[in-house]
Design an enzyme around this catalytic site. Sequence first.
Site, short mmCIF file in Angstrom:
data_model
loop_
_atom_site.label_atom_id
_atom_site.label_comp_id
_atom_site.label_asym_id
_atom_site.label_seq_id
_atom_site.Cartn_x
_atom_site.Cartn_y
_atom_site.Cartn_z
N CYS A 196 0.84 -1.21 0.00
CA CYS A 196 0.00 0.00 0.00
C CYS A 196 0.88 1.26 0.00
O CYS A 196 0.83 2.07 0.92
CB CYS A 196 -0.91 -0.03 1.23
SG CYS A 196 -2.28 1.13 1.15
N CYS A 198 -4.90 6.95 -10.31
CA CYS A 198 -4.62 7.25 -8.91
C CYS A 198 -4.35 8.74 -8.75
O CYS A 198 -3.68 9.36 -9.59
CB CYS A 198 -3.41 6.44 -8.42
SG CYS A 198 -2.94 6.79 -6.71
#
Length: 398
Positions: A156, A344
């Site tokens: 992550c 993103c």
Amino acid sequence: MTARVLVLGGSFAGMTAALSIKSDLGEEAEVTVVSASDRFVFNPSLIWLPFGRRGRTDITFPLEPTFTKQGVRFVHGSATYVDPDHHRVETTEGSFDYDYLVIATGYHNDLDVVPGMRDTPTITTLHDAERTYDAWRRFLDDPGDVVIGATQRASCFGAAYEFLFNTSYQLRRAGLHGKVKLTYVTSEPFAGHFGIDGMPGAKPLMKMFAKKEGITVEPNQSIAEIKPEVVVLSDGRELPYKFAMIVPPFRGQDFLAKTPDLVDAGNYVTVRPTYQSEKWDDVYAVGIAAAVPVPWTTQVATGIPKTGFPSEQQAHVAAKNIVSQVRGEEPTEEKEFSKIPALCVMDAGNNGVAMVADHMLPPRKAAVMVPGPQNHAFKIGFEKYSLAKMKAGKVKLP
């Protein structure tokens, strides 16, 4: 005959799969969702919660009203065993039989990766982010050096970077920027790898951001131990801190490992490009629960990020295939994780970077990174839109 579709999990992937199937099949399917959480959490906003910029009620909503409105049964409970040979799932709320199963159970933190990780602030769950809020308040009362990092096998990285640059922004607001040392420790071979082998211009861009913010970057590092106020690297160096936030690796849910031939060593369900289990045609896995092989080797083990957008894409593929099967057709829809587009927005407090590519993983034909303060506003807008979309059950919207 009405098809029984059972979905385990109610986050991005589970909600998208369940509502898409019900929307397409209507009375042809009885859809049930069993979820260990009774609330949807917009995880991308957890980066803001420790700084008081968001609270629990800002980024969550109850799941049951959304599912009920769309004709989907919701059960608040935890799955404990999957029996694919008998088409049954055991849960804390009883047993459920199914014709088609979608596993969207997400992840849990692997807190045993490093001694001391269990006592270290992180932001990968709502509960963790709320604990980190308390740790940040204590830091402001007694400031000192700061260490932000992602351990070996972590995946992550987007959240780690966002929290890093938001921390730098908050240090400025507190009058501490330049007075305390801010260090980023990561398993990535270089800053800007992101667990996706980088993007065009990512490496120099991250270097520029770090220099501008006075951040010391320690790439290609594994963490040996996290002690109170000291992060110990595997090369023996010690990084003192008054505040630390470390992102651990994820694992699939432990109960899945009870079923032989279902999951890999990380408890992720091994799947085909259709998101069907490798062994069972009527069992699907989507989102973080689905295994994604890492197509490269790094000096320090580095995972691949599985975020909300690819999770939704996988869920749509699985939903279309289940609809086909219910109607007596072959499940032919495919979209490998590596070929899902990358989308993103990395927030940096009052700045940010937008990243767009035709494929999540190389080789790519088109990819671009666009820095600028407009991305902070875009991220806020995306949060509001996504929460409204999911709460209304409009999962087929972009």
